[in-house]
Design a protein around this motif. Structure first.
Motif, PDB file in Angstrom:
ATOM      1  N   GLN A 184      69.685  40.455  87.735  1.00  0.00           N
ATOM      2  CA  GLN A 184      70.598  40.251  86.615  1.00  0.00           C
ATOM      3  C   GLN A 184      71.708  41.303  86.556  1.00  0.00           C
ATOM      4  N   TYR A 207      77.255  32.625  82.925  1.00  0.00           N
ATOM      5  CA  TYR A 207      76.236  33.033  81.947  1.00  0.00           C
ATOM      6  C   TYR A 207      75.364  31.846  81.558  1.00  0.00           C
ATOM      7  N   ARG A 208      75.983  30.714  81.279  1.00  0.00           N
ATOM      8  CA  ARG A 208      75.209  29.536  80.881  1.00  0.00           C
ATOM      9  C   ARG A 208      74.290  29.085  82.022  1.00  0.00           C
ATOM     10  N   ARG A 211      71.382  31.557  82.173  1.00  0.00           N
ATOM     11  CA  ARG A 211      70.463  31.377  81.042  1.00  0.00           C
ATOM     12  C   ARG A 211      69.606  30.128  81.222  1.00  0.00           C
ATOM     13  N   SER A 212      70.221  29.044  81.688  1.00  0.00           N
ATOM     14  CA  SER A 212      69.466  27.811  81.911  1.00  0.00           C
ATOM     15  C   SER A 212      68.432  27.992  83.015  1.00  0.00           C
ATOM     16  N   SER A 215      65.493  30.166  81.770  1.00  0.00           N
ATOM     17  CA  SER A 215      64.649  29.417  80.839  1.00  0.00           C
ATOM     18  C   SER A 215      63.781  28.410  81.579  1.00  0.00           C
ATOM     19  N   THR A 220      62.367  32.724  80.032  1.00  0.00           N
ATOM     20  CA  THR A 220      62.918  33.969  79.478  1.00  0.00           C
ATOM     21  C   THR A 220      64.402  33.823  79.222  1.00  0.00           C
ATOM     22  N   GLU A 221      64.935  34.825  78.508  1.00  0.00           N
ATOM     23  CA  GLU A 221      66.360  34.892  78.219  1.00  0.00           C
ATOM     24  C   GLU A 221      67.013  35.925  79.150  1.00  0.00           C
ATOM     25  N   PRO A 222      68.340  35.902  79.265  1.00  0.00           N
ATOM     26  CA  PRO A 222      69.023  36.933  80.053  1.00  0.00           C
ATOM     27  C   PRO A 222      68.715  38.339  79.528  1.00  0.00           C
ATOM     28  N   ALA A 227      73.330  40.013  78.137  1.00  0.00           N
ATOM     29  CA  ALA A 227      73.641  39.518  76.789  1.00  0.00           C
ATOM     30  C   ALA A 227      74.780  40.326  76.159  1.00  0.00           C
TER      31      ALA A 227
END
Length: 243
Positions: A184, A207-208, A211-212, A215, A220-222, A227
């Protein structure tokens, strides 16, 4: 048989000799005891012949390395064995030397010199620093080598960002992400470089996508770093930096 390049040509080695040489090289400047060599080669389940095998391997390795030039390459020291630092070096040590040059250059405001030294350091990277070596110690070494390479790579990227050179490092980051797809820190730097180069929508799309993918694959989230950078881009902070 495996080979080692030397000034006089190629030196043939058995796989066991190559493994011992690689282990000694990975700890250049240190003395490795016989027990540590045994554990590095066979792990927790060495054969009954391990002690004799190491002694025979060291003897054979010394004979083979004498073809590379005068003097001893494998020394006996502190109840163990070590490579002579006066005749042997490694890419990782050269990389660390370039990093030190870069740090000195940056401390006196010579940013271009720092960037060039870091570029030379990252160009030393090979995808597998120990090809053909299959031993417990090698797996641990590979992980450490990757960590040091990425640390150096991110230093180079950050130095370029600080100097307003975001656009020229974008493809190098993409190439690195193809090899380290879940790092990351590299994603964050690619987002920053895209935004700083006027490609804000591409940065937000990245970013999207990240994140996808996180998930879907891990639930998990970034990371906080990604973020925070995402929020800075949404605020249209310019330029954005990470270090």
């Amino acid at each position: 048989m495996l080979t080692l390049d030397a000034e006089g040509g190629q030196i043939e080695m058995t796989p066991r000799q190559a493994t011992v040489l690689a282990m000694l090289a990975s700890c250049l400047g240190q003395s490795l005891t016989r027990d540590r060599l045994i554990h590095g080669i066979w792990g927790d389940d060495p054969p009954l012949t391990a002690v004799n095998s190491v002694q025979v391997t060291i003897s054979g390795l010394r004979r083979q390395l004498r073809q590379a030039g005068p003097g001893e390459f494998v020394l006996t020291a502190r109840q163990g064995y070590a490579l002579s630092t006066s005749t042997v070096t490694t890419d990782l040590l050269v990389m660390d030397a370039y990093r030190a040059i870069a740090a000195d250059a940056r401390s006196v405001g010579r940013d271009a010199a720092a960037i060039e030294a870091l570029r030379r350091a990252i160009d030393l990277w090979r995808d597998d620093p120990m090809p053909d070596i299959r031993a417990p110690f090698a797996d641990e070494f590979r992980l450490k080598a990757v960590e040091r390479h990425i640390e150096t790579l991110t230093e180079w990227i950050d130095a370029n960002i600080r100097c307003g050179r975001s656009a020229i490092v974008i493809e190098r980051i993409r190439d690195s992400l193809s090899r380290f797809p879940w790092h990351q820190g590299l994603y964050a730097r690619l987002m920053a470089c895209l935004h700083n180069s006027g490609r804000t929508q591409d940065a937000l799309d990245l970013y999207r996508q990240l994140r996808s993918a996180l998930s879907h694959s891990f639930g998990t989230e970034p990371s906080p770093l990604v973020a925070r950078l995402h929020q800075a881009i949404l605020r249209n902070d310019y330029p954005v930096e990470l270090a």
